[in-house]
Design a protein around this motif. Structure first.
Motif, PDB file in Angstrom:
ATOM      1  N   VAL A  58       0.750  -1.298  -0.050  1.00 42.05           N
ATOM      2  CA  VAL A  58       0.203   0.068   0.018  1.00 42.05           C
ATOM      3  C   VAL A  58       1.006   1.290   0.183  1.00 42.05           C
ATOM      4  CG1 VAL A  58      -1.808   1.367   0.996  1.00 42.05           C
ATOM      5  CG2 VAL A  58      -1.958  -1.158   1.232  1.00 42.05           C
ATOM      6  N   ARG A  59       1.483   1.329   1.126  1.00 43.32           N
ATOM      7  CA  ARG A  59       2.786   2.515   1.191  1.00 43.32           C
ATOM      8  C   ARG A  59       3.572   2.218   2.429  1.00 43.32           C
ATOM      9  NH1 ARG A  59      -1.924   5.070   1.308  1.00 43.32           N
ATOM     10  NH2 ARG A  59      -1.766   5.203   3.637  1.00 43.32           N
ATOM     11  N   LYS A  65       0.456   0.793  10.501  1.00 40.08           N
ATOM     12  CA  LYS A  65      -0.130   1.919  11.402  1.00 40.08           C
ATOM     13  C   LYS A  65      -1.153   1.343  12.027  1.00 40.08           C
ATOM     14  CE  LYS A  65      -3.530   4.494   8.559  1.00 40.08           C
ATOM     15  NZ  LYS A  65      -3.830   5.834   8.240  1.00 40.08           N
TER      16      LYS A  65
ATOM     17  N   THR B  64      -9.913   6.369   3.508  1.00 41.54           N
ATOM     18  CA  THR B  64      -9.061   7.218   4.525  1.00 41.54           C
ATOM     19  C   THR B  64      -8.096   6.713   5.446  1.00 41.54           C
ATOM     20  OG1 THR B  64     -10.942   7.424   6.322  1.00 41.54           O
ATOM     21  CG2 THR B  64     -10.731   9.376   4.364  1.00 41.54           C
ATOM     22  N   GLU B  65      -8.651   5.539   5.806  1.00 39.66           N
ATOM     23  CA  GLU B  65      -7.712   5.201   7.287  1.00 39.66           C
ATOM     24  C   GLU B  65      -6.623   3.983   6.451  1.00 39.66           C
ATOM     25  OE1 GLU B  65      -8.049   5.351  10.455  1.00 39.66           O
ATOM     26  OE2 GLU B  65      -9.584   6.777   9.849  1.00 39.66           O
ATOM     27  N   LEU B  66      -6.625   3.632   5.336  1.00 35.82           N
ATOM     28  CA  LEU B  66      -5.522   2.797   4.763  1.00 35.82           C
ATOM     29  C   LEU B  66      -5.324   3.047   3.359  1.00 35.82           C
ATOM     30  CD1 LEU B  66      -3.515   0.457   5.463  1.00 35.82           C
ATOM     31  CD2 LEU B  66      -5.429  -1.129   4.508  1.00 35.82           C
ATOM     32  N   LEU B  67      -6.042   2.861   2.494  1.00 36.23           N
ATOM     33  CA  LEU B  67      -5.687   2.729   0.912  1.00 36.23           C
ATOM     34  C   LEU B  67      -5.122   4.217   0.404  1.00 36.23           C
ATOM     35  CD1 LEU B  67      -8.788   0.683  -0.251  1.00 36.23           C
ATOM     36  CD2 LEU B  67      -6.180  -0.213   0.401  1.00 36.23           C
ATOM     37  N   ALA B  68      -5.502   5.021   0.912  1.00 37.44           N
ATOM     38  CA  ALA B  68      -4.886   6.616   0.443  1.00 37.44           C
ATOM     39  C   ALA B  68      -4.483   7.339   1.949  1.00 37.44           C
ATOM     40  CB  ALA B  68      -5.870   7.323  -0.312  1.00 37.44           C
ATOM     41  N   ASN B  69      -3.245   7.862   1.641  1.00 34.03           N
ATOM     42  CA  ASN B  69      -2.771   9.079   2.578  1.00 34.03           C
ATOM     43  C   ASN B  69      -3.276  10.246   2.275  1.00 34.03           C
ATOM     44  OD1 ASN B  69      -1.232  10.894   4.382  1.00 34.03           O
ATOM     45  ND2 ASN B  69       0.518   9.397   4.372  1.00 34.03           N
ATOM     46  N   VAL B  71      -2.338  13.144   3.310  1.00 35.28           N
ATOM     47  CA  VAL B  71      -1.426  14.005   3.029  1.00 35.28           C
ATOM     48  C   VAL B  71      -1.071  14.015   1.679  1.00 35.28           C
ATOM     49  CG1 VAL B  71       1.012  14.537   3.921  1.00 35.28           C
ATOM     50  CG2 VAL B  71      -0.582  13.671   5.523  1.00 35.28           C
ATOM     51  N   ILE B  72      -0.907  13.004   0.843  1.00 36.33           N
ATOM     52  CA  ILE B  72      -0.207  12.943  -0.238  1.00 36.33           C
ATOM     53  C   ILE B  72      -1.079  12.311  -1.486  1.00 36.33           C
ATOM     54  CG2 ILE B  72       2.065  12.847   0.593  1.00 36.33           C
ATOM     55  CD1 ILE B  72       1.796   9.794   0.282  1.00 36.33           C
ATOM     56  N   GLU B  73      -2.291  11.951  -1.096  1.00 34.74           N
ATOM     57  CA  GLU B  73      -2.865  11.162  -2.271  1.00 34.74           C
ATOM     58  C   GLU B  73      -4.497  11.541  -2.151  1.00 34.74           C
ATOM     59  OE1 GLU B  73      -0.509   6.952  -2.130  1.00 34.74           O
ATOM     60  OE2 GLU B  73      -1.832   7.212  -0.673  1.00 34.74           O
TER      61      GLU B  73
END
Lengths: 237, 85
Positions: A58-59, A65, B64-69, B71-73
Motif C-alpha cells: 500500500v505505502r 499503522k 481514509t484509514e488505509l488505502l490513501a494517505n 497528506v499525499i494522495e
C-alpha cells in the motif's frame, strides 16, 4: 535505569541493531517487543526501527499503522513518553499521524544507500539535548525517504520548530546537492508539537561505534538515560 | 449484501510523482507526444454491507484509514453490487 521498548513488526529488520547500539549506552536496558502483544507499561521510551514492514504494501508504514502496537504507541506518546522512529519507523510514525508530513518515493527514483550529513536544528527534544547545530554523519538506506507536506503544514512545522534534522554538506550547509532524496527544505527528521516523538530517515543505530565507521548515532542515543533524569548528557557531548 | 468497490488512488496534483515522470520519459521515447503521466494504483475490494449507504461509509473508511494517505494522495471509487466479474 532507562527502559526502552523496541517494536518489531513483520518485516522490521533493525531491531537487533538498535538493541546492540542501546546496550552501549550506560544506564539503558532494552527489550524487543512483538507488535501483536506489545505492552509499553513500565517503559520510558519506545523505538520504531527500520525495515520493510508488511513489504511496504500500500505505502511504506501504511499497514503497520493499523497494528495493535501502533495503537499502544499512540497512547504512550500521548502520555508524553519518548518515541524515536528511524527509516521505516519514521514512515510508520508519519502514517500514524504521530508526526507531520509523509514520506514518498525518492526524487530520483533511486534507492539511496549512503552516508549523509545532518545538521541538528533543535536541542529541545529529549533525543537531541546538547546537539544544537552539531553536524552529524549517519548512514541512510531508503527508497521512499522524500519528506513532503502541503505548504501550510511545512510553514507550521518550520515556525513551530519541529524540524529536528536537515540534510547538509559536511560544513552544515543545506544545499540541494546535500539532499539525497528530494525532501522539502532538506528535512531529514521532525518532531511532534510535544517534542517527545522524533523521527528521522537516517540510521543512528548503524553508526554507534567506531567499528561501524561512525559514532554520531551514539550521540543521539546517549541522550536517553540522562534526558530522562533531567540532566545534560555526560558522554559524547 | 455483497458489494465490489474499485478504488483508485493517485498522488495529489501538488505532489510530485517521480514514477509518472519516468513513465512520461519512456512513453516519449516511443515518439508519442505525451505531456503528463500520473501513476497510482487500483484496488478492488469485495465486501459485505447492509445497504448502499453502509457500503459507501465502509469504502470511505478504507480510503481514509488505509488505502490513501490524505497528506499525499486522493482516491475515487466505483461501487457495484454483486460478486466481481
Amino acid at each position: 535505569m532507562t527502559r526502552v521498548a523496541i517494536l518489531r513488526y513483520p518485516g522490521t529488520w533493525s531491531e537487533r541493531d538498535f538493541q546492540h547500539a542501546l546496550s552501549l549506552v550506560p544506564g539503558v536496558e532494552s527489550d524487543i517487543l512483538w507488535h501483536e502483544d506489545a505492552d509499553l507499561k513500565g517503559y520510558d521510551a519506545a523505538v520504531v526501527p527500520g525495515g520493510f514492514t508488511y513489504g511496504d504494501y500500500v505505502r511504506a508504514g501504511a499497514i503497520a499503522k493499523l497494528s495493535p502496537a501502533t495503537r499502544e504507541l499512540r497512547r504512550f506518546a500521548d502520555a508524553g513518553k519518548l518515541v524515536l522512529g528511524s527509516c521505516n519507523g519514521f514512515q510508520i510514525l508519519c502514517e500514524a499521524g504521530l508526526l507531520p508530513g509523509a514520506l514518498v518515493r525518492n526524487r530520483g527514483l533511486e534507492f539511496r544507500c549512503d552516508w549523509v550529513h545532518l545538521r541538528v536544528e533543535r536541542d529541545d527534544t529529549p533525543w537531541t539535548t546538547g546537539l544544537r547545530d552539531a553536524v552529524l554523519r549517519m548512514p541512510i538506506a531508503h527508497g521512499e525517504g522524500c519528506w513532503v507536506a502541503d505548504d501550510e503544514t511545512l510553514a507550521d512545522v518550520e515556525s513551530r520548530g519541529q524540524v529536528v534534522f536537515r540534510y547538509t554538506d559536511e560544513r552544515g550547509g543545506a544545499t540541494a546537492a546535500a539532499n539525497p532524496n528530494g525532501s522539502l527544505a532538506n528535512i531529514a527528521g521532525v518532531c511532534n508539537e510535544g517534542r517527545n516523538v522524533v523521527g528521522l530517515m537516517p540510521h543512528p543505530e548503524r553508526c554507534s561505534e567506531a567499528l561501524l565507521g561512525g559514532t554520531d548515532g551514539y550521540r543521539v542515543l546517549a541522550n536517553l538515560a540522562p534526558a530522562l533524569a533531567g540532566t545534560a548528557p555526560a558522554l559524547y557531548r | 449484501m455483497i458489494f465490489v468497490a474499485t478504488i483508485r488512488v493517485l498522488p495529489k496534483s501538488e505532489v510530485r510523482d517521480p514514477q509518472g515522470e519516468a513513465v512520461r520519459g519512456a512513453l516519449r521515447s516511443l515518439g508519442l507526444a505525451v505531456s503528463e503521466v500520473r501513476t497510482g494504483k487500483e484496488i478492488v475490494v469485495t465486501f459485505e454491507a447492509a445497504d448502499e449507504t453502509a457500503a459507501r461509509d465502509a469504502v470511505r473508511v478504507m480510503g481514509t484509514e488505509l488505502l490513501a494517505n490524505p497528506v499525499i494522495e486522493d482516491y475515487a471509487y466505483e461501487l457495484k453490487e454483486g460478486a466481481p466479474a
